[in-house]
Design an enzyme around this catalytic site. Structure first.
Site, short mmCIF file in Angstrom:
data_model
loop_
_atom_site.label_atom_id
_atom_site.label_comp_id
_atom_site.label_asym_id
_atom_site.label_seq_id
_atom_site.Cartn_x
_atom_site.Cartn_y
_atom_site.Cartn_z
N ARG A 65 37.86 26.77 50.04
CA ARG A 65 38.24 27.36 51.33
C ARG A 65 38.99 28.68 51.16
O ARG A 65 39.03 29.50 52.08
CB ARG A 65 39.03 26.36 52.18
CG ARG A 65 38.13 25.30 52.80
CD ARG A 65 38.92 24.39 53.73
NE ARG A 65 39.85 23.56 53.02
CZ ARG A 65 39.58 22.34 52.56
NH1 ARG A 65 38.39 21.80 52.77
NH2 ARG A 65 40.49 21.65 51.91
N GLU A 102 48.22 13.63 43.59
CA GLU A 102 48.88 12.39 43.97
C GLU A 102 48.49 11.26 43.02
O GLU A 102 49.31 10.51 42.53
CB GLU A 102 48.44 12.05 45.39
CG GLU A 102 49.57 11.57 46.26
CD GLU A 102 49.09 11.38 47.69
OE1 GLU A 102 48.23 12.17 48.13
OE2 GLU A 102 49.56 10.43 48.32
#
Ligand code: AMP
Length: 178
Positions: A65, A102
């Site tokens: 992006r 994470e």
């Protein structure tokens, strides 16, 4: 008729998707901002205005992006465009940087001949969350001995405090905050 756009209109154009790509993540979908011509143009021109006098010679976009506004900004700033990509995509000699997610690790790569030590660099990504991605991108740019690094995000999620993980020598600015 020209559509009126300000930062409030821009913020409202970002779509919230709860529990994407996994439960507990509130995804900010910027495609709904980019699909509107007037809004897309406003976002790019606001970011351009912020950096137009900084002497930027290279804009780096982070896959994928970060490529969208990154290439528009490079064009407006009369700078080159450099991609930072996911592993295995760049064909020539690369620098590689792993970083913690994470759960687990990820890696980003840049071509070894992409930058020179005298470049003034603007790294752009669509969104700052925890700061892991941008940290790895900055580490990649450090390989070139570059002293002046600017970092820009379209959107910053303030509550995740990602900005606190970014080296204080780097100048960070985001257009929109949540
Ligand atoms: P981080 O490394 O945690 O700062 O995550 C930044 C990268 O992950 C950016 O390239 C974003 O596109 C993407 N990302 C992380 N969290 C979100 C979110 N809540 N909404 C949209 N994109 C996200």
């Amino acid at each position: 008729m020209t559509k009126f756009v300000d930062l409030d209109v821009v913020k409202k154009s970002i779509r919230n998707i709860p529990d994407f790509p996994k439960p507990g993540i509130h995804f900010k979908d910027v495609s709904t901002s980019y699909q509107d011509g007037a809004i897309f143009r406003f976002i790019a021109s606001e970011i351009y205005d912020h950096y137009k006098d900084a002497g930027i010679t290279k804009v780096i976009g982070i896959e994928s992006r970060g490529f969208i506004l990154g290439s528009v900004l490079a064009n407006q700033l009369n700078a080159g465009f450099i991609p930072i990509r996911k592993p295995g995509k760049l064909p020539a000699e690369i620098y590689s940087q792993s970083y913690e997610l994470e759960y687990g690790f990820d890696t980003l790569e840049i071509h070894q001949d992409a930058l020179n030590s005298d470049d003034i660099v603007l790294i752009h990504d669509d969104l700052l969350a925890t700061g892991g991605t941008i940290g790895a991108a900055i580490d990649l740019v450090r390989n070139f001995g570059i002293s002046k690094i600017y970092v820009n995000f379209f959107v910053e999620l303030d509550f995740l405090k990602g900005v606190e993980k970014i080296d204080s020598s780097v100048s960070v600015w985001s257009l929109v905050h949540f």
